[in-house]
Design a protein around this motif. Structure first.
Motif, mmCIF file in Angstrom:
data_model
loop_
_atom_site.group_PDB
_atom_site.id
_atom_site.type_symbol
_atom_site.label_atom_id
_atom_site.label_comp_id
_atom_site.label_asym_id
_atom_site.label_seq_id
_atom_site.Cartn_x
_atom_site.Cartn_y
_atom_site.Cartn_z
ATOM 1 N N THR A 139 40.937 54.820 30.758
ATOM 2 C CA THR A 139 40.792 53.506 31.371
ATOM 3 C C THR A 139 39.796 53.592 32.531
ATOM 4 O OG1 THR A 139 42.525 53.884 33.020
ATOM 5 C CG2 THR A 139 43.220 53.035 30.845
ATOM 6 N N ASP A 181 40.308 52.833 35.540
ATOM 7 C CA ASP A 181 41.032 53.403 36.680
ATOM 8 C C ASP A 181 41.175 54.911 36.536
ATOM 9 O OD1 ASP A 181 42.610 53.116 39.143
ATOM 10 O OD2 ASP A 181 44.297 53.719 37.885
ATOM 11 N N PHE A 210 37.071 44.273 29.092
ATOM 12 C CA PHE A 210 37.045 44.967 30.371
ATOM 13 C C PHE A 210 35.969 44.330 31.241
ATOM 14 C CE2 PHE A 210 38.940 48.322 27.747
ATOM 15 C CZ PHE A 210 39.982 48.725 28.568
ATOM 16 N N ARG A 238 34.856 43.373 35.729
ATOM 17 C CA ARG A 238 35.082 43.781 37.129
ATOM 18 C C ARG A 238 36.345 43.141 37.699
ATOM 19 N NH1 ARG A 238 32.266 39.989 40.882
ATOM 20 N NH2 ARG A 238 31.352 38.335 39.607
ATOM 21 N N TYR A 239 36.929 42.183 36.970
ATOM 22 C CA TYR A 239 38.209 41.593 37.368
ATOM 23 C C TYR A 239 39.396 42.325 36.754
ATOM 24 C CZ TYR A 239 35.060 37.665 38.348
ATOM 25 O OH TYR A 239 34.036 36.881 38.803
ATOM 26 N N GLY A 240 39.132 43.385 36.016
ATOM 27 C CA GLY A 240 40.188 44.075 35.289
ATOM 28 C C GLY A 240 40.112 43.729 33.810
ATOM 29 N N GLN A 241 41.184 44.024 33.086
ATOM 30 C CA GLN A 241 41.219 43.763 31.656
ATOM 31 C C GLN A 241 41.753 42.340 31.400
ATOM 32 O OE1 GLN A 241 42.495 46.134 27.549
ATOM 33 N NE2 GLN A 241 43.347 46.769 29.500
ATOM 34 N N THR A 251 36.202 48.465 44.227
ATOM 35 C CA THR A 251 36.426 48.271 42.795
ATOM 36 C C THR A 251 37.905 48.083 42.501
ATOM 37 O OG1 THR A 251 34.473 49.597 42.268
ATOM 38 C CG2 THR A 251 36.094 49.294 40.515
ATOM 39 N N ARG A 252 38.740 48.916 43.091
ATOM 40 C CA ARG A 252 40.185 48.809 42.871
ATOM 41 C C ARG A 252 40.736 47.497 43.431
ATOM 42 N NH1 ARG A 252 43.000 53.172 41.263
ATOM 43 N NH2 ARG A 252 44.840 52.381 42.342
ATOM 44 N N CYS A 255 39.108 44.662 43.581
ATOM 45 C CA CYS A 255 38.698 43.610 42.652
ATOM 46 C C CYS A 255 39.595 43.608 41.413
ATOM 47 C CB CYS A 255 37.242 43.813 42.268
ATOM 48 S SG CYS A 255 36.465 42.349 41.565
ATOM 49 N N TRP A 256 39.909 44.795 40.896
ATOM 50 C CA TRP A 256 40.832 44.871 39.757
ATOM 51 C C TRP A 256 42.203 44.305 40.129
ATOM 52 C CZ3 TRP A 256 39.634 50.735 38.719
ATOM 53 C CH2 TRP A 256 38.430 50.844 38.027
ATOM 54 N N GLY A 304 42.317 40.555 40.307
ATOM 55 C CA GLY A 304 42.402 40.004 38.963
ATOM 56 C C GLY A 304 41.427 38.876 38.704
#
Length: 377
Positions: A252, A254, A282, A284-287, A365-366, A368-369, A372
């Motif tokens: 992933t 992450d 996938f 930059r907002y996550g999955q 980055t984290r 932003c994930w 969501g």
């Protein structure tokens, strides 16, 4: 015997590393994500899209290509690069993962692995020597040793036995690889499951044998992420700093971000294309699950700031429609969006290490994930 080194470490930022690996078919920028083309094809994607997304290197699989179309046939076309028209750097997995995943179809002995083909039941033997022979016929820039991978959780005795066997196979693989032309590489694979002392013993054993690069195998096979990261922390400090480090089958975004923070250089995973075929994007907002009904009237693109056209130009409503309708185009678009995101993430990681701002990039980055997807307006 001294093993030639084709890796250059260009910059470090904490444990994170920026480097480059020179292969007979081109230079690989690291950290690098290798899209998986198991059978010499990228599912749902054309090779030009893989190139345009920014991939320097891709992965093929010894076991599957041995069965069809056959290594000797591929060699008659000049190798896997020419056969596929990729013509860039390639790494081939030795088939060791199939020792685990096809457990009902194989028998492991000191000599090697006897398989029953999952296609037609035909019997094949894959020894360390044959695994190297196949990878040389495929003309892969980076070959992997044959190893035995154990699915976790497992008994200590089973993990120890497989690790020791993999070390003996590593020695045989290295001997078989000695006639390879200059510039081609062989990586050893550290095993040891979730047992710290076995991981350390495996890594040290491989260093004593000597390889062009070192992989960490047998992770992302059922264990929690915390266990995977703990095993990386056991192995990486032992590995030579001037050689590439490859975390196999991960993973992933992450997983990769956290592994880079611990000194890993290379990754591969089927997740971008597999998840794309099942309606997952996938970003930059996550999955984002494009099957969800909330997307059916949403005119926004997946990411209006993306450099990849499919992520920027198609509405979420259209992508949702394609996925729910079972249209092949939906799988194709989401697969290319996902591959492009993975490559964009790698580019961002490399740039941040170069600038000495990796920890800021990691935190941003984290965040932003975690925040969501932006809800529809």
């Amino acid at each position: 015997m001294t093993v030639a080194n084709h890796f250059e470490l260009l910059r470090t930022d904490g444990a994170a590393r920026r480097g480059q690996l020179t292969t007979p078919h081109g230079v690989v920028r690291t950290p690098a994500f290798m899209p998986v083309g198991t059978l010499g094809a990228m599912k749902s994607l054309h090779w030009r899209e893989v190139r345009d997304a920014g991939a320097d290197i891709v992965l093929g699989n010894t076991y599957h290509l041995m069965l069809r179309p056959g290594a000797e046939r591929i060699a008659s076309f000049g190798g896997l690069q020419k056969f596929t028209t990729w013509n860039g750097p390639m790494l081939t997995d030795s088939g060791g993962f199939q020792v685990m995943s096809l457990a009902q179809l194989r028998k492991v002995t000191e000599q090697g692995v006897t398989f029953r083909s999952h296609i037609d039941g035909a019997k094949f033997e894959l020894t360390p020597e044959r695994a190297i022979e196949i990878q040389r016929l495929l003309n892969s820039d980076i070959a992997m040793q044959l190893d035995e991978c154990v699915r976790l959780p497992a008994e200590h005795a089973d993990i120890d036995r497989a690790m020791q066997l993999s070390l003996r196979w590593a020695e045989r693989c290295k001997r078989a690889f000695e006639t390879a032309p200059d510039g081609y590489m062989l990586f050893g694979i550290a095993q040891g499951g979730d047992v710290p002392e076995l991981r350390r013993a495996s890594a040290q054993g491989l260093i004593d044998i000597g390889f062009h690069g070192y992989a960490i195998g047998g992770l992302a096979v059922g264990e929690p992420q915390a266990v995977m990261l703990a095993m990386i922390e056991e192995v990486v400090p032992i590995l030579p700093s001037d050689r590439p480090r490859y975390l196999m089958g991960v993973g992933t975004p992450d997983d990769m971000l956290e592994a880079v923070a611990r000194g890993v250089d290379m990754f591969d995973c089927v997740m971008p294309t597999r998840n794309g075929r099942h309606g997952m994007a996938f970003t930059r907002y996550g999955q984002i699950n494009m099957r969800n009904a909330r997307h059916q009237d949403d005119p926004r693109p997946l990411d209006e700031e993306s450099t990849w056209p499919a992520a920027r130009d198609y509405s979420r409503a259209y992508l949702h429609h394609l996925v729910r309708s079972g249209e092949t185009l939906g799988a194709m678009l989401l697969s290319e969006i996902n591959i492009a995101y993975y490559q964009s993430l790698m580019q961002g990681i490399r740039a941040s290490i170069e600038a000495g701002t990796f920890e800021e990039f990691r935190a941003r980055t984290r965040e932003c994930w975690a925040r969501g997807d932006i809800p529809p307006r």
